[in-house]
Design a protein around this motif. Sequence first.
Motif, mmCIF file in Angstrom:
data_model
loop_
_atom_site.group_PDB
_atom_site.id
_atom_site.type_symbol
_atom_site.label_atom_id
_atom_site.label_comp_id
_atom_site.label_asym_id
_atom_site.label_seq_id
_atom_site.Cartn_x
_atom_site.Cartn_y
_atom_site.Cartn_z
ATOM 1 N N TYR A 203 49.676 34.535 21.389
ATOM 2 C CA TYR A 203 48.716 35.549 20.967
ATOM 3 C C TYR A 203 49.385 36.916 21.051
ATOM 4 C CZ TYR A 203 44.768 38.805 21.190
ATOM 5 O OH TYR A 203 43.913 39.848 20.968
ATOM 6 N N MET A 205 48.771 41.220 19.759
ATOM 7 C CA MET A 205 48.074 42.293 19.068
ATOM 8 C C MET A 205 49.113 43.087 18.279
ATOM 9 S SD MET A 205 45.398 43.583 21.999
ATOM 10 C CE MET A 205 44.460 44.594 20.858
ATOM 11 N N THR A 221 48.900 38.556 9.790
ATOM 12 C CA THR A 221 48.027 37.583 9.132
ATOM 13 C C THR A 221 48.792 36.596 8.261
ATOM 14 O OG1 THR A 221 46.256 39.223 9.088
ATOM 15 C CG2 THR A 221 46.022 37.335 7.627
ATOM 16 N N GLU A 225 50.260 34.155 11.342
ATOM 17 C CA GLU A 225 49.152 33.196 11.332
ATOM 18 C C GLU A 225 49.368 32.099 10.290
ATOM 19 O OE1 GLU A 225 45.502 35.801 13.202
ATOM 20 O OE2 GLU A 225 45.480 35.447 11.045
ATOM 21 N N ARG A 231 48.459 32.970 16.790
ATOM 22 C CA ARG A 231 47.235 33.763 16.730
ATOM 23 C C ARG A 231 47.546 35.249 16.937
ATOM 24 N NH1 ARG A 231 46.051 28.865 18.891
ATOM 25 N NH2 ARG A 231 44.218 27.796 18.060
ATOM 26 N N THR A 232 46.904 36.099 16.139
ATOM 27 C CA THR A 232 47.142 37.535 16.235
ATOM 28 C C THR A 232 45.831 38.299 16.184
ATOM 29 O OG1 THR A 232 47.303 37.969 13.851
ATOM 30 C CG2 THR A 232 49.321 37.244 14.977
ATOM 31 N N ARG A 233 45.913 39.560 16.590
ATOM 32 C CA ARG A 233 44.783 40.482 16.494
ATOM 33 C C ARG A 233 45.324 41.793 15.915
ATOM 34 N NH1 ARG A 233 41.121 44.250 15.909
ATOM 35 N NH2 ARG A 233 39.327 44.258 17.310
ATOM 36 N N VAL A 235 45.127 45.471 14.496
ATOM 37 C CA VAL A 235 44.159 46.550 14.693
ATOM 38 C C VAL A 235 44.787 47.873 14.296
ATOM 39 C CG1 VAL A 235 44.838 46.739 17.122
ATOM 40 C CG2 VAL A 235 42.659 47.703 16.374
ATOM 41 N N PRO A 244 39.492 47.346 21.081
ATOM 42 C CA PRO A 244 40.623 46.475 21.417
ATOM 43 C C PRO A 244 41.396 46.872 22.668
ATOM 44 C CG PRO A 244 40.543 46.875 19.052
ATOM 45 C CD PRO A 244 39.532 47.781 19.672
ATOM 46 N N LEU A 247 41.262 44.770 25.793
ATOM 47 C CA LEU A 247 41.950 43.489 25.902
ATOM 48 C C LEU A 247 43.348 43.631 26.493
ATOM 49 C CD1 LEU A 247 40.991 41.904 22.461
ATOM 50 C CD2 LEU A 247 39.940 41.484 24.684
#
Length: 337
Positions: A203, A205, A221, A225, A231-233, A235, A244, A247
């Motif tokens: 994971y 960000m 993305t 991904e 998995r990424t976030r 922002v 965010p 987190l």
Amino acid sequence: MLNFDEDRFLRIQSGAVALAPRIDDEIGAAIAAGAENLHFLGTGGVAYLMEPAVQLLHRRSGFPTFKDYPAELVLTGSANLTDKSIVVMPSLSGTTKESVAMLNRLKEIGAKIITLVGHADTPLGLGGNPALVNFAEDDTSSESFYLQSLLVALSVLKARGEIDNYDALVAELETVPAALVEAKKAFEPKAEDHARIIAGADYHMFAGAGNMWPEALYYATCILEEMQWIRTRPVHASDFFHGPLELIEKGVSLVLFRGEDECDPLAERVAQFAPHYTDRFTVISTADYLPRSLSPEIRALISPAVMATLMERLSAHLEVMRDHPLVTRRYYKRVAY
């Protein structure tokens, strides 16, 4: 460099820049004929690659410019999409089904359609008026589309008298493919280390501002991904402080993309905050790798393409390190959806 064909890369990126006269002719003629607005209508990752051009026009031109999802527009329509619209539709494959459906609707509307594709004998390759073709594949397409969309934006500015150095900028852009290779070479010694950071967690960000934000979104993305199942976030650097940031703690990976446009102070704000709260903070800055021979204006304009070209090097190492080829998919174009 690992798994890199320099001649192929230069041929593809030079092909993108070589489209400048055709793009300029088409945009100039459409605006002279009374076009009232411009729509960038891409599907998926290629839509992200249009965003820096959209930003440039929003900030420097009075010409109304829109970016929408073709899948939504087919259902809803738009009061701004008319027979006096210029539509730019990018698609590497030329077969993206949401864009093909939108193409048929655009023909009914009577809009001016410019398609940017990697393959001519496809629905979008045959459906544009004109269709501008520059062959590319996944590992070379980001830079190509960034450059083509930038040329569209510069041509709008030129046609409307909102820029006075179009010719100088395009002439300098002809040197950019070689500059991108130099950036790759400068980054290569660090690419494996950065890949190890990505491979070391499931994971991450990703943050960026200005024209770095679309590339942060795209890489998180469409590469990590989609192509690596990590998995990424993603922002925006400004939005980072409105949710965010909560987190962030020890062990949470945050990757910050920094470019050279006027929005970099927003990235700097993240850079000042993050090291106090996580021990896994990574900053990648285009300014560290791009040759200094380029003008500040061009450096700022091509920052997204530069970051994309650096990330290609990271990805080349990552797929080997994780024994997960970038072409591997579970669902995309493999099952019905």
